[in-house]
Motif scaffolding. Structure first.
Motif, short mmCIF file in Angstrom:
data_model
loop_
_atom_site.label_atom_id
_atom_site.label_comp_id
_atom_site.label_asym_id
_atom_site.label_seq_id
_atom_site.Cartn_x
_atom_site.Cartn_y
_atom_site.Cartn_z
N GLN A 1 -17.42 -11.66 84.59
CA GLN A 1 -17.91 -13.03 84.48
C GLN A 1 -19.18 -13.19 85.33
OE1 GLN A 1 -14.74 -15.72 85.55
NE2 GLN A 1 -13.79 -15.59 83.52
N PRO A 2 -20.03 -14.13 84.98
CA PRO A 2 -21.26 -14.32 85.77
C PRO A 2 -20.94 -14.93 87.13
CG PRO A 2 -21.10 -15.99 84.05
CD PRO A 2 -19.99 -15.01 83.79
N ASN A 3 -21.47 -14.30 88.16
CA ASN A 3 -21.35 -14.83 89.52
C ASN A 3 -22.62 -15.63 89.80
OD1 ASN A 3 -21.22 -15.31 92.29
ND2 ASN A 3 -20.23 -13.34 92.72
N TRP A 4 -22.53 -16.94 89.73
CA TRP A 4 -23.71 -17.79 89.84
C TRP A 4 -24.27 -17.88 91.25
CZ3 TRP A 4 -25.84 -18.85 85.38
CH2 TRP A 4 -25.04 -18.90 84.23
N GLU A 5 -23.53 -17.36 92.22
CA GLU A 5 -24.03 -17.37 93.59
C GLU A 5 -25.01 -16.22 93.86
OE1 GLU A 5 -20.88 -17.46 96.38
OE2 GLU A 5 -20.10 -19.42 95.73
N ILE A 6 -24.78 -15.06 93.21
CA ILE A 6 -25.65 -13.91 93.45
C ILE A 6 -26.50 -13.56 92.24
CG2 ILE A 6 -24.09 -12.97 95.18
CD1 ILE A 6 -23.07 -11.00 93.09
N GLY A 7 -26.18 -14.16 91.08
CA GLY A 7 -26.99 -13.90 89.90
C GLY A 7 -26.69 -12.57 89.23
N PHE A 8 -25.43 -12.15 89.19
CA PHE A 8 -25.01 -10.91 88.53
C PHE A 8 -23.70 -11.13 87.79
CE2 PHE A 8 -27.76 -9.00 91.78
CZ PHE A 8 -28.40 -7.99 91.06
N TYR A 9 -23.48 -10.33 86.75
CA TYR A 9 -22.14 -10.21 86.20
C TYR A 9 -21.32 -9.35 87.14
CZ TYR A 9 -22.15 -12.42 81.60
OH TYR A 9 -22.13 -13.34 80.57
N GLN A 10 -20.06 -9.77 87.37
CA GLN A 10 -19.20 -9.06 88.30
C GLN A 10 -17.77 -9.08 87.78
OE1 GLN A 10 -19.69 -10.49 92.27
NE2 GLN A 10 -18.54 -8.83 93.24
N GLN A 11 -17.04 -8.00 88.04
CA GLN A 11 -15.67 -7.90 87.56
C GLN A 11 -14.78 -8.91 88.29
OE1 GLN A 11 -14.00 -3.99 87.92
NE2 GLN A 11 -11.97 -4.59 87.17
N VAL A 12 -13.81 -9.47 87.56
CA VAL A 12 -12.86 -10.42 88.13
C VAL A 12 -11.44 -9.87 87.96
CG1 VAL A 12 -14.33 -12.44 87.76
CG2 VAL A 12 -12.76 -11.72 85.96
N ASP A 13 -10.58 -10.24 88.92
CA ASP A 13 -9.19 -9.82 88.81
C ASP A 13 -8.39 -10.86 88.04
OD1 ASP A 13 -8.95 -11.93 90.57
OD2 ASP A 13 -8.61 -10.67 92.34
N GLU A 14 -7.10 -10.69 88.02
CA GLU A 14 -6.24 -11.60 87.26
C GLU A 14 -6.28 -13.02 87.82
OE1 GLU A 14 -2.38 -9.91 87.22
OE2 GLU A 14 -2.92 -8.22 85.92
N ALA A 15 -6.58 -13.15 89.11
CA ALA A 15 -6.64 -14.47 89.73
C ALA A 15 -8.02 -15.11 89.56
CB ALA A 15 -6.29 -14.38 91.21
N GLY A 16 -8.93 -14.40 88.91
CA GLY A 16 -10.27 -14.94 88.71
C GLY A 16 -11.21 -14.73 89.87
N GLN A 17 -10.80 -13.88 90.85
CA GLN A 17 -11.64 -13.60 92.00
C GLN A 17 -12.58 -12.43 91.70
OE1 GLN A 17 -11.57 -15.59 94.75
NE2 GLN A 17 -10.05 -16.80 93.63
N PHE A 18 -13.79 -12.52 92.22
CA PHE A 18 -14.77 -11.45 91.98
C PHE A 18 -14.43 -10.24 92.81
CE2 PHE A 18 -17.30 -15.24 90.82
CZ PHE A 18 -17.68 -14.86 89.54
N ILE A 19 -14.47 -9.07 92.17
CA ILE A 19 -14.20 -7.80 92.84
C ILE A 19 -15.21 -6.78 92.35
CG2 ILE A 19 -11.73 -8.23 93.15
CD1 ILE A 19 -11.21 -6.49 90.71
N GLY A 20 -15.33 -5.67 93.07
CA GLY A 20 -16.19 -4.59 92.61
C GLY A 20 -17.66 -4.88 92.80
N GLN A 21 -18.46 -3.97 92.27
CA GLN A 21 -19.91 -4.05 92.40
C GLN A 21 -20.51 -4.88 91.26
OE1 GLN A 21 -21.70 -2.85 94.97
NE2 GLN A 21 -19.75 -2.24 95.90
N PRO A 22 -21.62 -5.60 91.55
CA PRO A 22 -22.30 -6.33 90.49
C PRO A 22 -22.87 -5.38 89.44
CG PRO A 22 -23.02 -7.05 92.67
CD PRO A 22 -22.23 -5.81 92.87
N VAL A 23 -23.04 -5.91 88.24
CA VAL A 23 -23.57 -5.12 87.12
C VAL A 23 -25.01 -5.54 86.87
CG1 VAL A 23 -23.29 -4.52 84.69
CG2 VAL A 23 -21.27 -4.93 86.12
N SER A 24 -25.90 -4.58 86.86
CA SER A 24 -27.31 -4.85 86.57
C SER A 24 -27.56 -4.79 85.07
CB SER A 24 -28.21 -3.83 87.28
OG SER A 24 -28.13 -3.98 88.68
N PRO A 25 -28.55 -5.55 84.58
CA PRO A 25 -29.51 -6.36 85.33
C PRO A 25 -28.94 -7.73 85.72
CG PRO A 25 -30.00 -6.51 83.01
CD PRO A 25 -28.86 -5.54 83.13
N GLY A 26 -29.52 -8.29 86.77
CA GLY A 26 -29.10 -9.62 87.20
C GLY A 26 -29.94 -10.69 86.55
#
Length: 513
Positions: free
Chosen positions: A228-253
């Motif tokens: 899902q898009p992480n609007w705080e850092i400007g990257f797509y980032q993996q989310v867990d089942e609880a909807g929390q961002f995990i892992g490394q951001p995916v480029s391009p941002g």
């Protein structure tokens, strides 16, 4: 006469409206193109300038302002717009890794694919522009009809056949037409669709990401991970089942508004805060010392060449003004060679006379000393010319009265000459200070900011000025060109230089009064 006098204004009016209409149509089309390409800032700029021009030239009441319109348009185009654009960047995460819109970044991710099936070797057989496409599988060789590699279709059907007897094309032929082959899709008799996955392989491929119904969530079809898009850092980032961002951001941002974060980084990030304040202090010292040194050298030399007993004063004046006539970048490059630590003439002289070999470009103090020496050489002719003119305005009566009181040359210089020179030169001295505050050319050509500081978050050097520091942040960042942070530093520079300009105007007004 009456008919001609009536016809000419009518023609001028018709021509004016035709010209305004043509200009409006052309610029309107350009605005639409820029808007379609998401160049919203430039589209808005073109709209403002065009509307303002049509408003001025179309109305009789504002027609008299046509003479100042080019100046206003130039100010908007070259001052207001760049300044506004730079300040706006300071509130975003715009950088080398975040320079696309969200829609564009999403489309780039969705265009990625992965090999989802077995890869098969392929070859080209033929000559003289006509080639057959052969695919080797466990079932045998699949072959196409002869095709022109320069006009390949989007899809090519293959059939099971014997290996052709024609000559096999070399690998360089594949490399030469790789762009055309990469867009080709081959179809086997069972309906399996294959695309190019290597110089000698075709395989079934599947889009790496699938867009979900919400228009934002992406699912990795290879790992089934949800992004899902992480609007705080400007990257797509993996989310867990609880909807929390995990892992490394995916480029391009993508570009997002981050508020005052860039300004906060300047004052809170140790890797930026320390270098920024160090460079700020050096910038102020460099600008101030340059004014002091150039003024001192210029006034002294002006006194010397204005001495009536000096023979050949005209020749000395020409020789001393020559550094001002030579382009600054040429003088800087010459001094760069003179100060060379291994082969420069200055070090050779110091080595021969005193056994010294200063490290002008690697020692921070010596590098700053070298910059001040070079800048004093470049700036003293300007001060000397000003002082020569002002010296003639000082009444001789003051010196005569001073001589009667028993004052010497030094007393006359510090009690009469300097006060009479400095007061009218104050606005010019402030302008010189502001100019050297942004003296990018000298630093870039002479040291490029070296020697570099260690342990910094962004590139920074001991001889960097704020303006060159901003340039390095924007174009030399190892972790991605940080245009947003550079915009924040540039905004601070603008406020400082703007304050100096206001001070200059105030002092100029006081002098006039």
């Amino acid at each position: 006469m009456t008919k001609n006098s009536t016809t000419q204004p009518a023609l001028r009016t018709w021509f004016k409206w035709a010209a305004l209409g043509g200009i409006s149509a052309i610029n309107g089309y350009a605005i639409i193109l820029m808007y379609a390409r998401s160049e919203y800032a430039f589209a808005l700029l073109t709209l403002i300038l065009t509307s303002l021009g049509v408003y001025v030239f179309a109305r009789q009441r504002t027609y008299a302002h046509r003479y100042i319109f080019p100046g206003i348009a130039g100010m908007i185009l070259f001052i207001v717009f760049p300044l506004t654009y730079t300040v706006s960047l300071a509130f975003t995460n715009y950088s080398g890794t975040n320079q696309l819109s969200f829609e564009r970044a999403q489309s780039v991710l969705m265009s990625q694919s992965f090999q989802s099936g077995t890869g098969y070797n392929f070859a080209l057989y033929g000559q003289d522009g006509q080639y057959q496409f052969a695919l080797e599988t466990s079932e045998g060789t699949y072959l196409s009809d002869g095709v022109d590699l320069n006009a390949l279709p989007e899809s090519l059907n293959l059939r099971l056949a014997a290996t052709p007897s024609a000559k096999k094309a070399p690998l360089k032929m594949v490399i030469q037409h790789r762009q055309q082959l990469s867009g080709l899709q081959v179809v086997l008799p069972n309906g399996e669709q294959l695309t190019m996955s290597g110089l000698r392989k075709f395989a079934a491929s599947t889009p790496l990401y699938a867009l979900q119904s919400d228009g934002e969530t992406l699912v990795n079809q290879k790992t089934q991970a949800v992004y899902q898009p992480n609007w705080e850092i400007g990257f797509y980032q993996q989310v867990d089942e609880a909807g929390q961002f995990i892992g490394q951001p995916v480029s391009p941002g993508f570009i997002v508004n981050i508020g005052w974060d860039n300004f906060a980084r300047i004052f809170t990030d140790p890797g930026i805060q320390g270098p920024f304040f160090s460079i700020f202090v050096w910038t102020v010292l460099f600008s101030g010392l340059t004014v002091v040194f150039t003024l001192a050298v210029g006034v002294v030399l002006a006194q010397v060449v204005s001495w009536e007993a000096l023979k050949g004063r005209g020749v000395y004046r020409v020789l001393l003004i020559l550094p001002y006539a030579v382009p600054a970048f040429i003088s800087v490059l010459i001094f760069k060679g003179l100060f060379n630590q291994s082969f420069g003439e200055i070090n050779q002289i110091l080595q021969g006379l005193f056994g010294l070999n200063p490290s002008w470009f690697t020692d921070p103090f010596l590098a700053k000393t070298m910059i001040l020496i070079v800048n004093t050489w470049l700036g003293y002719p300007y001060m000397m010319i000003l002082a020569m003119g002002l010296l003639k305005s000082i009444p001789d009566d003051l010196y005569e009265a001073s001589a009667m009181d028993g004052a010497g040359p030094l007393d006359n210089f510090f009690r009469i000459t300097m006060p009479m020179l400095v007061k009218p030169m104050v606005p010019l001295l402030i302008a010189t200070f502001a100019f050297n505050f942004n003296n990018f050319v000298l630093i870039q050509l002479l040291t490029n900011g070296a020697p570099d500081m260690l342990g910094t978050s962004v590139p920074a050097g001991h001889t960097d000025l704020l303006v060159s520091y901003t340039y390095r942040i924007a174009f030399e960042g190892s972790g991605g060109q940080d245009f947003g942070l550079a915009g924040a530093v540039a905004t601070i520079i603008f406020l400082l230089v703007g304050g100096l300009s206001l001070l200059n105007m105030k002092l100029s007004k006081l002098d006039l009064e």
